[in-house]
Design a protein around this motif. Sequence first.
Motif, short mmCIF file in Angstrom:
data_model
loop_
_atom_site.label_atom_id
_atom_site.label_comp_id
_atom_site.label_asym_id
_atom_site.label_seq_id
_atom_site.Cartn_x
_atom_site.Cartn_y
_atom_site.Cartn_z
N TYR A 42 0.83 -1.22 0.00
CA TYR A 42 0.00 0.00 0.00
C TYR A 42 0.86 1.26 0.00
CZ TYR A 42 0.87 1.17 4.93
OH TYR A 42 1.44 1.55 6.13
N ARG A 71 8.15 3.50 -4.91
CA ARG A 71 8.22 2.58 -3.78
C ARG A 71 7.10 1.54 -3.86
NH1 ARG A 71 8.05 5.03 2.17
NH2 ARG A 71 5.88 5.38 1.55
N LYS A 120 6.51 -1.97 2.23
CA LYS A 120 5.31 -1.32 2.77
C LYS A 120 4.14 -2.26 2.53
CE LYS A 120 3.22 3.26 3.13
NZ LYS A 120 3.53 3.42 4.56
N GLU A 169 12.16 2.39 14.39
CA GLU A 169 11.24 3.38 13.83
C GLU A 169 9.96 3.40 14.65
OE1 GLU A 169 9.87 2.37 9.88
OE2 GLU A 169 9.56 0.26 10.39
N SER A 204 4.06 3.79 12.70
CA SER A 204 3.70 4.30 11.36
C SER A 204 4.48 5.58 11.08
CB SER A 204 2.19 4.56 11.27
OG SER A 204 1.82 5.57 12.18
N SER A 205 5.75 5.56 11.45
CA SER A 205 6.58 6.77 11.27
C SER A 205 8.06 6.39 11.33
CB SER A 205 6.27 7.79 12.37
OG SER A 205 6.58 7.24 13.63
N ILE A 259 9.25 8.21 2.75
CA ILE A 259 9.43 9.28 1.75
C ILE A 259 9.72 10.59 2.48
CG2 ILE A 259 8.36 10.54 -0.16
CD1 ILE A 259 8.96 7.53 -0.71
N THR A 260 9.03 10.81 3.60
CA THR A 260 9.28 12.04 4.38
C THR A 260 10.70 12.02 4.93
OG1 THR A 260 6.96 11.77 5.04
CG2 THR A 260 8.20 13.56 6.09
N THR A 307 4.13 10.68 6.07
CA THR A 307 3.34 11.45 5.11
C THR A 307 2.24 12.23 5.81
OG1 THR A 307 3.81 9.89 3.33
CG2 THR A 307 1.80 11.20 3.12
N THR A 308 1.56 11.59 6.74
CA THR A 308 0.42 12.25 7.39
C THR A 308 0.83 13.06 8.62
OG1 THR A 308 0.04 10.14 8.50
CG2 THR A 308 -1.34 10.63 6.59
C1 LIG Z 1 6.19 1.61 9.59
C2 LIG Z 1 6.31 2.96 8.94
N1 LIG Z 1 7.51 3.58 8.95
C3 LIG Z 1 7.66 4.79 8.39
C4 LIG Z 1 6.60 5.45 7.79
C5 LIG Z 1 6.83 6.81 7.17
O1 LIG Z 1 6.83 6.68 5.78
P1 LIG Z 1 6.40 7.88 4.82
O2 LIG Z 1 7.27 9.05 5.21
O3 LIG Z 1 6.68 7.36 3.44
O4 LIG Z 1 4.96 8.14 5.08
C6 LIG Z 1 5.34 4.84 7.75
C7 LIG Z 1 4.20 5.57 7.09
N2 LIG Z 1 2.96 4.95 7.01
C8 LIG Z 1 1.88 5.61 6.36
C9 LIG Z 1 1.89 7.10 6.42
O5 LIG Z 1 0.60 7.51 6.88
N3 LIG Z 1 -0.08 6.41 7.28
C10 LIG Z 1 0.62 5.26 7.04
O6 LIG Z 1 0.31 4.13 7.32
C11 LIG Z 1 5.18 3.57 8.32
O7 LIG Z 1 3.98 2.95 8.30
#
Ligand SMILES: Cc1ncc(COP(=O)(O)O)c(CN[C@@H]2CONC2=O)c1O
Length: 283
Positions: A32, A51, A146, A178, A181-182, A205-206, A242-243
């Motif tokens: 995704y 990606r 991802k 990490e 989700s970031s 990506i961020t 991203t968010t």
């Molecule tokens: C496990 C994990 N690490 C790092 C990131 C940061 O990646 P990006 O900078 O590419 O967003 C995400 C973003 N997960 C997405 C971002 O918003 N919601 C999500 O599930 C993530 O799920």
Amino acid sequence: MTTYFNNGVYADKETIKVSIDDRGYYFGDGVYEVIKVYDGKLYTDQEHFTRFLQSAKKIRMDLPYTIDEFTGIAKKLAADNGIVEGHVYIQATRGAAPRMHNFPGEEVEPMITAYAIHNPRPLSKIKEGVAVKTTDDIRWLRCDIKSLNLLGNVLAKQEAYDAGCAEAVFVRDGIVTEGSSSNMFGVKDGILYTHPATNLILNGITRRVILQLCAKHSIGVMEEPFTLEQFKEMDELFLTSTTSEITPIVSIDGKIVGDGAPGRVTERLQQVFEETIHELKME
Ligand SMILES: Cc1ncc(COP(=O)(O)O)c(CN[C@@H]2CONC2=O)c1O
């Protein structure tokens, strides 16, 4: 809300029927992406869809569209739904087939769905910062993909929420990897630290934008593993996605970070990140 569903069908979300035999439903067998929309325009879409294709390839799944074709789908969804500030969510599963672990026959095509929704920037969190909680990183060893396999991430995020925190910080063998989700960053004596882009983290990506901005603005970076103890002793901490954009971390496991306010380097990066959004809007 118009939604993209296989082969160019754009329909109301409520009318779409997904098979109970879909492998995304059975196994989380899919990938995704989440692409931000600012002022009605996609942000870093090329990087996200590159990606997306890479993640699919890593799980031996061929997707039927090019980066530009996926970008076209995302742009149409954002336009059709009048999204000014929000994001596009897109996922691809290996398709629907009777439940078996091994791959289905080649006649089974990937199932792609996507939608665009309003989602305002989390400006208060970006300004004030958030609290985070550490947890063991018990996920598999392909966190670079991802994938829809997010149970480890989901349980960690809920554990953080149960503790009144906004994010979980994964720690594997004493090393901070990490967030659920970031990506995680620390600043010590003006130098930015973050985990290297290995199989143990998603190369966000961020995260990549931040590293580009550090190079552009002469902020020193160390992409090397650091322990939880080192992380907790940093002058500044922040997370990116991203968010969440660049969200300061003001406490970790109840311990105040620095003086409890967003740090100077963090705020500088927020400022130059904001400039990239402004540049997008001016395109
Ligand atoms: C496990 C994990 N690490 C790092 C990131 C940061 O990646 P990006 O900078 O590419 O967003 C995400 C973003 N997960 C997405 C971002 O918003 N919601 C999500 O599930 C993530 O799920």
